[in-house]
Design a protein around this motif. Structure first.
Motif, PDB file in Angstrom:
ATOM      1  N   ASP A 121       0.751  -1.207  -0.182  1.00 37.43           N
ATOM      2  CA  ASP A 121      -0.005  -0.035  -0.107  1.00 37.43           C
ATOM      3  C   ASP A 121       0.942   1.229  -0.004  1.00 37.43           C
ATOM      4  O   ASP A 121       1.690   1.171   0.362  1.00 37.43           O
ATOM      5  CB  ASP A 121      -0.866   0.008   1.260  1.00 37.43           C
ATOM      6  CG  ASP A 121      -2.024  -1.046   0.942  1.00 37.43           C
ATOM      7  OD1 ASP A 121      -2.358  -1.197   0.046  1.00 37.43           O
ATOM      8  OD2 ASP A 121      -2.668  -1.616   2.209  1.00 37.43           O
ATOM      9  N   GLU A 122       0.371   2.389  -0.621  1.00 30.15           N
ATOM     10  CA  GLU A 122       0.911   3.612  -0.573  1.00 30.15           C
ATOM     11  C   GLU A 122       0.073   4.552   0.313  1.00 30.15           C
ATOM     12  O   GLU A 122      -0.849   4.704  -0.178  1.00 30.15           O
ATOM     13  CB  GLU A 122       1.303   4.095  -2.056  1.00 30.15           C
ATOM     14  CG  GLU A 122       1.865   3.230  -2.959  1.00 30.15           C
ATOM     15  CD  GLU A 122       3.470   3.256  -2.887  1.00 30.15           C
ATOM     16  OE1 GLU A 122       3.812   4.136  -1.837  1.00 30.15           O
ATOM     17  OE2 GLU A 122       4.125   2.621  -3.391  1.00 30.15           O
ATOM     18  N   TYR A 123       0.946   4.851   1.382  1.00 29.94           N
ATOM     19  CA  TYR A 123       0.213   5.899   2.164  1.00 29.94           C
ATOM     20  C   TYR A 123       1.033   6.419   3.210  1.00 29.94           C
ATOM     21  O   TYR A 123       2.233   6.089   3.396  1.00 29.94           O
ATOM     22  CB  TYR A 123      -1.083   5.074   3.158  1.00 29.94           C
ATOM     23  CG  TYR A 123      -0.464   3.979   4.023  1.00 29.94           C
ATOM     24  CD1 TYR A 123      -0.325   4.253   5.244  1.00 29.94           C
ATOM     25  CD2 TYR A 123      -0.002   2.790   3.672  1.00 29.94           C
ATOM     26  CE1 TYR A 123       0.269   3.560   6.218  1.00 29.94           C
ATOM     27  CE2 TYR A 123       0.167   1.859   4.537  1.00 29.94           C
ATOM     28  CZ  TYR A 123       0.532   2.211   5.800  1.00 29.94           C
ATOM     29  OH  TYR A 123       1.098   1.147   6.676  1.00 29.94           O
ATOM     30  N   VAL A 124       0.598   7.590   3.929  1.00 30.47           N
ATOM     31  CA  VAL A 124       1.664   8.170   4.866  1.00 30.47           C
ATOM     32  C   VAL A 124       0.776   8.740   5.974  1.00 30.47           C
ATOM     33  O   VAL A 124      -0.370   9.526   5.947  1.00 30.47           O
ATOM     34  CB  VAL A 124       2.708   9.273   3.760  1.00 30.47           C
ATOM     35  CG1 VAL A 124       1.452  10.360   3.449  1.00 30.47           C
ATOM     36  CG2 VAL A 124       3.637   9.753   4.874  1.00 30.47           C
ATOM     37  N   PHE A 125       1.424   8.934   6.972  1.00 28.91           N
ATOM     38  CA  PHE A 125       1.049   9.499   8.220  1.00 28.91           C
ATOM     39  C   PHE A 125       1.686  10.981   8.239  1.00 28.91           C
ATOM     40  O   PHE A 125       2.831  11.183   8.067  1.00 28.91           O
ATOM     41  CB  PHE A 125       1.672   9.057   9.542  1.00 28.91           C
ATOM     42  CG  PHE A 125       1.112   7.588   9.861  1.00 28.91           C
ATOM     43  CD1 PHE A 125      -0.362   7.191  10.113  1.00 28.91           C
ATOM     44  CD2 PHE A 125       1.614   6.445   9.874  1.00 28.91           C
ATOM     45  CE1 PHE A 125      -0.942   6.045  10.350  1.00 28.91           C
ATOM     46  CE2 PHE A 125       1.167   5.059  10.011  1.00 28.91           C
ATOM     47  CZ  PHE A 125      -0.077   4.997   9.973  1.00 28.91           C
ATOM     48  N   ASN A 126       0.594  11.987   8.049  1.00 29.93           N
ATOM     49  CA  ASN A 126       0.995  13.304   7.801  1.00 29.93           C
ATOM     50  C   ASN A 126       2.033  13.901   8.705  1.00 29.93           C
ATOM     51  O   ASN A 126       3.083  14.699   8.146  1.00 29.93           O
ATOM     52  CB  ASN A 126      -0.326  14.242   7.939  1.00 29.93           C
ATOM     53  CG  ASN A 126      -1.397  13.768   6.691  1.00 29.93           C
ATOM     54  OD1 ASN A 126      -1.202  12.756   6.195  1.00 29.93           O
ATOM     55  ND2 ASN A 126      -2.226  14.904   6.358  1.00 29.93           N
ATOM     56  N   SER A 127       2.068  13.706   9.992  1.00 36.65           N
ATOM     57  CA  SER A 127       3.011  14.097  10.748  1.00 36.65           C
ATOM     58  C   SER A 127       4.581  13.769  10.615  1.00 36.65           C
ATOM     59  O   SER A 127       5.539  14.279  10.990  1.00 36.65           O
ATOM     60  CB  SER A 127       2.654  13.776  12.272  1.00 36.65           C
ATOM     61  OG  SER A 127       1.473  14.327  12.799  1.00 36.65           O
ATOM     62  N   PHE A 128       4.549  12.433   9.782  1.00 34.54           N
ATOM     63  CA  PHE A 128       5.872  12.164   9.450  1.00 34.54           C
ATOM     64  C   PHE A 128       6.608  13.124   8.551  1.00 34.54           C
ATOM     65  O   PHE A 128       7.704  13.664   8.598  1.00 34.54           O
ATOM     66  CB  PHE A 128       5.777  10.950   8.717  1.00 34.54           C
ATOM     67  CG  PHE A 128       7.367  10.586   8.136  1.00 34.54           C
ATOM     68  CD1 PHE A 128       7.912   9.486   9.011  1.00 34.54           C
ATOM     69  CD2 PHE A 128       7.577  10.428   6.804  1.00 34.54           C
ATOM     70  CE1 PHE A 128       9.398   9.510   8.419  1.00 34.54           C
ATOM     71  CE2 PHE A 128       8.724   9.982   6.061  1.00 34.54           C
ATOM     72  CZ  PHE A 128       9.644   9.504   7.121  1.00 34.54           C
ATOM     73  N   LEU A 129       5.773  13.731   7.524  1.00 30.77           N
ATOM     74  CA  LEU A 129       6.444  14.664   6.582  1.00 30.77           C
ATOM     75  C   LEU A 129       6.636  16.116   7.626  1.00 30.77           C
ATOM     76  O   LEU A 129       7.786  16.394   7.164  1.00 30.77           O
ATOM     77  CB  LEU A 129       5.568  15.025   5.662  1.00 30.77           C
ATOM     78  CG  LEU A 129       5.904  16.132   4.383  1.00 30.77           C
ATOM     79  CD1 LEU A 129       7.324  15.816   4.018  1.00 30.77           C
ATOM     80  CD2 LEU A 129       4.847  16.401   3.451  1.00 30.77           C
ATOM     81  N   ASP A 130       5.923  16.324   8.450  1.00 25.19           N
ATOM     82  CA  ASP A 130       6.281  17.555   9.133  1.00 25.19           C
ATOM     83  C   ASP A 130       7.471  17.307  10.060  1.00 25.19           C
ATOM     84  O   ASP A 130       7.998  18.266  10.123  1.00 25.19           O
ATOM     85  CB  ASP A 130       4.897  17.756  10.253  1.00 25.19           C
ATOM     86  CG  ASP A 130       3.696  18.132   9.468  1.00 25.19           C
ATOM     87  OD1 ASP A 130       3.725  18.603   8.378  1.00 25.19           O
ATOM     88  OD2 ASP A 130       2.759  17.890  10.140  1.00 25.19           O
ATOM     89  N   THR A 131       7.837  16.282  10.762  1.00 24.61           N
ATOM     90  CA  THR A 131       8.846  15.968  11.439  1.00 24.61           C
ATOM     91  C   THR A 131      10.099  16.016  10.495  1.00 24.61           C
ATOM     92  O   THR A 131      10.908  16.481  11.003  1.00 24.61           O
ATOM     93  CB  THR A 131       8.749  14.555  11.880  1.00 24.61           C
ATOM     94  OG1 THR A 131       7.626  14.428  12.873  1.00 24.61           O
ATOM     95  CG2 THR A 131       9.977  14.152  12.891  1.00 24.61           C
TER      96      THR A 131
END
Length: 299
Positions: A121-131
């Motif tokens: 699957d292709e997905y991301v937890f948004n806070s990861f990018l913020d970090t």
């Protein structure tokens, strides 16, 4: 009288023989206590994550791109034609469950779904990018090697000069030929990939891997500027060799890997040596022999 007593005893024994056993239900899994999510992982692809770490994403935002198993809140299947309801959409994680697999209950302003994350699957937890943005943007990097080459996202060949500093001017989440990932722009001029695999980064030690977009995914290691002085002092005897891609007798195993990269293979307890790092193919390789973590033989 004795006959009546005997009959009563038989009745009592008969009742006890067929009495119901009370069975307590202890089969339910204990409630998973989540460890608050710190933005350190992009998704559940890291096999080292615990259930407690995964449960910590409750309350976080998640963006789905290309995913395979999403169901309605009641567990019923969703028609493939309705995939536009969740693809390229952002949701809030409202519950984590584990039923022989990870299940996330997610919601947006319209609906609630059950998402079963898989490795494809292709997905991301948004806070990861913020970090990642907070950790990398506006950081100066110094290349580990004095000379190296990278291929940019656009396919251009770039010569990396180890005597120069490179500033990370932008961090973005992007669709790449091999999936979704993190892209960094250096000096506001060119973009390369920031790999997010489990063992790709050593940022806690000030080391940073950036990756070419070529089919070989060539990696170039950089050092955050604030760590470079400490790194240079710690490796002062062999610093020149490391930066020129050479190995010398007396180097540590870590220093050799910094110089030559990850070995093709390794072996333990060979011919009196504790460890042997193998570089190259069988019959055409160079082997580094170590005793107590120190290089003793190059063969």
């Amino acid at each position: 009288m004795k006959r009546n007593y005997f009959i009563a005893l038989l009745i009592l024994l008969s009742i006890n023989s067929y009495s119901q056993i009370n069975v307590a239900d202890k089969s339910k899994e204990p409630v998973i206590k989540g460890i608050p999510y710190d933005g350190s992982f992009m998704n559940f692809s890291n096999m080292m994550l615990t259930k407690e770490q995964k449960a910590g994403v409750v309350g976080e935002k998640i963006t789905l791109f290309k995913v395979w198993t999403v169901k309605n809140a009641d567990g019923s299947n969703i028609s493939y034609t309705d995939s536009e309801k969740f693809e390229n959409k952002t949701f809030e994680v409202i519950e984590y469950m584990y039923e022989y697999k990870d299940i996330l209950k997610i919601k947006n302003e319209d609906e609630v779904f059950l998402f079963e994350p898989s490795l494809t699957d292709e997905y991301v937890f948004n806070s990861f990018l913020d970090t990642i943005k907070m950790r990398l943007e506006n950081k100066f990097l110094i290349p580990l090697k004095l000379k190296s080459e990278m291929e940019t996202i656009k396919g251009d060949k770039i010569q990396i000069d180890g005597l120069k500093e490179y500033l990370i001017t932008e961090v973005t989440f992007a669709k790449l030929p091999s999936g979704f990932g993190i892209v960094v722009k250096l000096n506001g001029e060119f973009e390369v990939i920031y790999p997010t695999g489990t063992f790709d980064q050593l940022e806690d030690k000030g080391l940073l891997n950036l990756e070419s977009s070529d089919i070989f995914k060539t990696k170039s290691m950089f050092i955050k500027k604030e760590y470079f002085k400490k790194f240079s002092e710690f490796n002062r005897i062999y610093l020149s060799s490391i930066r020129n891609g050479k190995v010398e007798i007396g180097m540590t195993e870590k220093q050799c890997i910094l110089s030559w990269g990850i070995p093709t293979n390794s072996m333990n307890n060979i011919a009196g040596y504790d460890n042997v790092l193998i570089y190259g193919d069988t019959g055409n390789s160079q082997n580094l022999y170590f005793k107590k973590g120190i290089l003793k033989l190059i063969k």
